[in-house]
Design a protein around this motif. Structure first.
Motif, PDB file in Angstrom:
ATOM      1  N   SER A   1       0.947  -1.162   0.252  1.00 23.66           N
ATOM      2  CA  SER A   1       0.031  -0.069   0.036  1.00 23.66           C
ATOM      3  C   SER A   1       0.911   1.197   0.109  1.00 23.66           C
ATOM      4  O   SER A   1       2.157   1.228   0.405  1.00 23.66           O
ATOM      5  CB  SER A   1      -1.026  -0.088   1.209  1.00 23.66           C
TER       6      SER A   1
ATOM      7  N   PRO B   1       2.035   5.052   0.864  1.00 19.93           N
ATOM      8  CA  PRO B   1       2.272   5.698   2.331  1.00 19.93           C
ATOM      9  C   PRO B   1       1.076   6.758   2.358  1.00 19.93           C
ATOM     10  O   PRO B   1       0.408   7.235   1.329  1.00 19.93           O
ATOM     11  CB  PRO B   1       3.400   6.379   2.267  1.00 19.93           C
ATOM     12  N   ASN B   2       0.582   7.101   3.632  1.00 26.69           N
ATOM     13  CA  ASN B   2      -0.603   8.056   3.719  1.00 26.69           C
ATOM     14  C   ASN B   2      -0.198   9.370   3.123  1.00 26.69           C
ATOM     15  O   ASN B   2       0.839  10.042   3.074  1.00 26.69           O
ATOM     16  CB  ASN B   2      -0.847   8.354   5.307  1.00 26.69           C
ATOM     17  N   GLY B   3      -1.109   9.729   2.366  1.00 26.34           N
ATOM     18  CA  GLY B   3      -1.246  11.334   1.780  1.00 26.34           C
ATOM     19  C   GLY B   3      -0.389  10.970   0.577  1.00 26.34           C
ATOM     20  O   GLY B   3      -0.154  12.153  -0.224  1.00 26.34           O
TER      21      GLY B   3
END
Length: 389
Positions: free
Chosen positions: A41, A43-45
């Motif tokens: 997945s 990374p966030n953002g």
């Protein structure tokens, strides 16, 4: 990793998906890229990379912009922008690896040449695309007949329909320029579609058709080779290969691409060798290079007038003699250096069998006297009549 369509049928014949380079699992295609980031997945953002790689017939691939933010994955059939109309292909790569591939191919994401993906192909799009693909083989046969009738020195190697069946691209090879204006009129009248003629080289034709090389494997150009670098006869000379066109030419009629694979290694090894046109001056006479062996690192020289007598020297010895000639120092003869080389070769240790393995020819030894006696007894028993007779 092939799909179940590659298995055999009831009669033992291979089924084959008959997709000709558009396998649904993307496991038996040319230049298949394994998406090793698919189970990771972001990374966030981080926004996903909105570009995909789409494959068409015969391994032709292009990058497209996913402006509609469609959820695309490997194997999806999509309708892409074309000029004019739309084309149908299969997604061969999606995600962050597309960014790596675009950087490798030097394709800018901001370029206007990068077209966009319209939608996922509907069943109607797939039916039209499949019907057009089924027409290609018959059209190719008919197109060749028309080209022969018009006495054109060209060879039509393949036909590729656009996904919406509005245009057909004819790939051909020719040695000289071909005036095919009359040919296009014949094709348009015969096939009732828009015609585009595209000339390809002999190597591109071999990569599209495929085949088995002299090494026993599939052609490099049809499996993994993406660029066709120029190959010259100097590559064969550096590798000490005989300039035989029948052995050096591939199925395309050009020099084999594999002549360039080990060329850099040979050029690196030849740096320690003197030039073959450099003569050696000794008291006995002038010597000329006759042959070199890159693997053993030796050269053979012969005196002028004594061409039948070759003298074996190492590259270091030859360089030493050349250095002495430049300093105008006297050199005795090549026999002195050859004798030193023979002494060094005799001092090399023989590798004995310290593991205790048996010889492979131990069963080839002739049988001893005991074996002969046993054979005589067996013959006597066979010759005696049985009691029941």
């Amino acid at each position: 990793m092939a799909c179940t369509s590659c298995s055999t049928g009831k009669d033992g014949q291979p089924k084959g998906c008959k997709n000709n380079g558009t396998c649904g699992t993307d496991g038996c295609n040319k230049l298949t890229v394994f998406d090793w980031l698919s189970n990771m997945s972001l990374p966030n953002g981080t926004e996903p990379f909105n570009f995909v790689e789409v494959r068409f017939k015969n391994g032709r691939k292009h990058f497209f912009r996913n402006t509609e933010n469609l959820s695309l994955s490997m194997g999806d059939v999509v309708a892409t922008e074309a000029n004019p109309g739309h084309d149908v292909g299969m997604v061969s790569l999606a995600g962050e690896l597309v960014r790596v591939q675009m950087r490798k191919k030097k394709v800018s994401p901001q370029s206007d040449e990068v077209l966009k993906v319209y939608r996922k192909a509907s069943q109607k799009d797939i039916d039209i695309w499949q019907e057009a693909r089924d027409r290609e083989e018959k059209m190719k046969v008919r197109a060749r007949e028309i080209a022969i009738r018009l006495n054109l020195s060209m060879k039509i190697s393949d036909i590729e329909f656009q996904g919406d069946a509005s245009k057909a691209t004819f790939y051909y090879t020719a040695d000289d320029r071909v005036d095919f204006r009359e040919l296009i009129k014949e094709f348009a009248r015969e096939f009732n579609t828009r015609i585009e003629m595209r000339q390809i080289g002999l190597r591109q034709e071999a990569s599209r058709l495929g085949g088995i090389g002299s090494c026993g494997r599939e052609l490099c150009c049809s499996t993994w080779l993406t660029d066709f670098r120029s190959v010259s006869t100097s590559a064969a000379r550096y590798q000490q290969l005989s300039l035989n066109p029948q052995k050096l030419a591939g199925q395309c009629g050009k020099l084999k691409c594999c002549l360039n694979y080990e060329l850099d290694t040979y050029l690196e090894a030849l740096k320690s060798f003197p030039r073959t046109d450099t003569k050696l001056y000794t008291k006995k006479g002038t010597a000329v290079c006759q042959k070199i062996d890159i693997f053993q690192g030796v050269l053979w020289y012969a005196y002028e007038g004594e061409w039948m007598n070759w003298h074996k020297l190492t590259a270091e010895q030859a360089n030493k003699i050349i250095a002495s000639n430049r300093k105008k120092e006297s050199v005795g003869s090549l026999e002195e250096f050859e004798a030193v080389l023979q002494m060094e070769e005799t001092k090399k240790p023989d590798f004995n069998n310290v593991v205790g393995q048996d010889s492979l020819t131990r069963f080839d030894k002739p049988k001893g006297s005991q074996g002969k006696r046993r054979n005589k007894k067996r013959k006597k028993k066979k010759g005696k009549p049985s009691k029941n007779a």
